[in-house]
Design an enzyme around this catalytic site. Sequence first.
Site, PDB file in Angstrom:
ATOM      1  CG  HIS A 130      -1.636   1.260   1.477  1.00  0.00           C
ATOM      2  ND1 HIS A 130      -2.937   1.469   1.071  1.00  0.00           N
ATOM      3  CD2 HIS A 130      -1.257   2.416   2.099  1.00  0.00           C
ATOM      4  CE1 HIS A 130      -3.320   2.686   1.423  1.00  0.00           C
ATOM      5  NE2 HIS A 130      -2.315   3.275   2.049  1.00  0.00           N
ATOM      6  CD  GLU A 131       2.063   3.510   3.640  1.00  0.00           C
ATOM      7  OE1 GLU A 131       2.320   4.589   3.072  1.00  0.00           O
ATOM      8  OE2 GLU A 131       1.056   3.352   4.357  1.00  0.00           O
ATOM      9  CG  HIS A 134       0.274   6.189  -0.576  1.00  0.00           C
ATOM     10  ND1 HIS A 134      -0.857   6.798  -1.070  1.00  0.00           N
ATOM     11  CD2 HIS A 134      -0.095   5.599   0.597  1.00  0.00           C
ATOM     12  CE1 HIS A 134      -1.865   6.582  -0.226  1.00  0.00           C
ATOM     13  NE2 HIS A 134      -1.429   5.846   0.773  1.00  0.00           N
ATOM     14  CD  GLU A 201      -4.798   6.401   2.647  1.00  0.00           C
ATOM     15  OE1 GLU A 201      -4.602   5.170   2.600  1.00  0.00           O
ATOM     16  OE2 GLU A 201      -3.893   7.210   2.913  1.00  0.00           O
TER      17      GLU A 201
END
Length: 315
Positions: A130-131, A134, A201
Amino acid sequence: MSYFKTAMLLAGLTALFMGIGYLIGGASGALIALVVAAAMNVFTYWNSDRMVLSMYGAQEVDVRSAPDLVRMVAELAGRAGLPMPRVFIMDNPQPNAFATGRNPENAAVAVTTGLMQQLSREELAGVIAHELAHVKNHDTLLMTITATIAGAISMVAQFGMFFGGNRENNNGPGLIGSLALMILAPLGAMLVQMAISRTREYAADEMGARICGQPMWLASALGRIDAAAHQVPNVEAERAPATAHMFIINPLSGQGMDNLFATHPSTQNRIAALQRLTGEIGGGGASIGRPAGPSPRGAPRSPWSGQPRARGPWG
């Protein structure tokens, strides 16, 4: 989120900053605020990673000090087609994580000791994916700039209220309008953070699920982190609430008014979206809410599942 919408939101933050400057010092105050906002953006562009990592006392690790974590980040970065980011660990009992940096070539991923101690390898892989999403989406610079300007708006608004604003307007509606803007401007900045955060998100959840290949790894991690955030305080985040939207789960989500101005979408909605994505990507992954540890028999396993679970955050 489109670049146009992002630019408009950042312009709105700058306009709020200038409005506070005008109330404090008139036209010259607005001009000074504009110059300060521009200087802050330039400074943040070059120093965003150092600023945030220092704020949270993050320590950089390598393959010698945290071999499992660094190898996991390297494997997932390779799957995402990204250069290897720097890896940091924050000594914090709340399980959480964020990414920062002005571009993928200068990115950093930071996780807390609580995250490494409480999550399984599969869940940790979902969080890191997930990071990295980003980073791949170039969200990291936007998150830091937004936090910097929003924090400055709150600080300057408090300064203006303390000194009473522009004294030339201190009668009648001028005073009322000044006080109203100084009170509402920080709330407006929070709303802009919400608009940016909610969209990014969901996008990072989807891309992160595709990077690790198992949406339910991330879904399980989100449920576990959200539950802990209501029980374990993040002292550093309490001191700098404008940075809360950078984390995978709002570190302030269990604290009173923060629920009314949440910087993140509902965790249950995020989990539901990942569950729907499971049918498209394939594989069920870890079941939500199961105890941290190796994957149950028959569940999809990660490349890191074959080794014994690390006993501490550095292994």
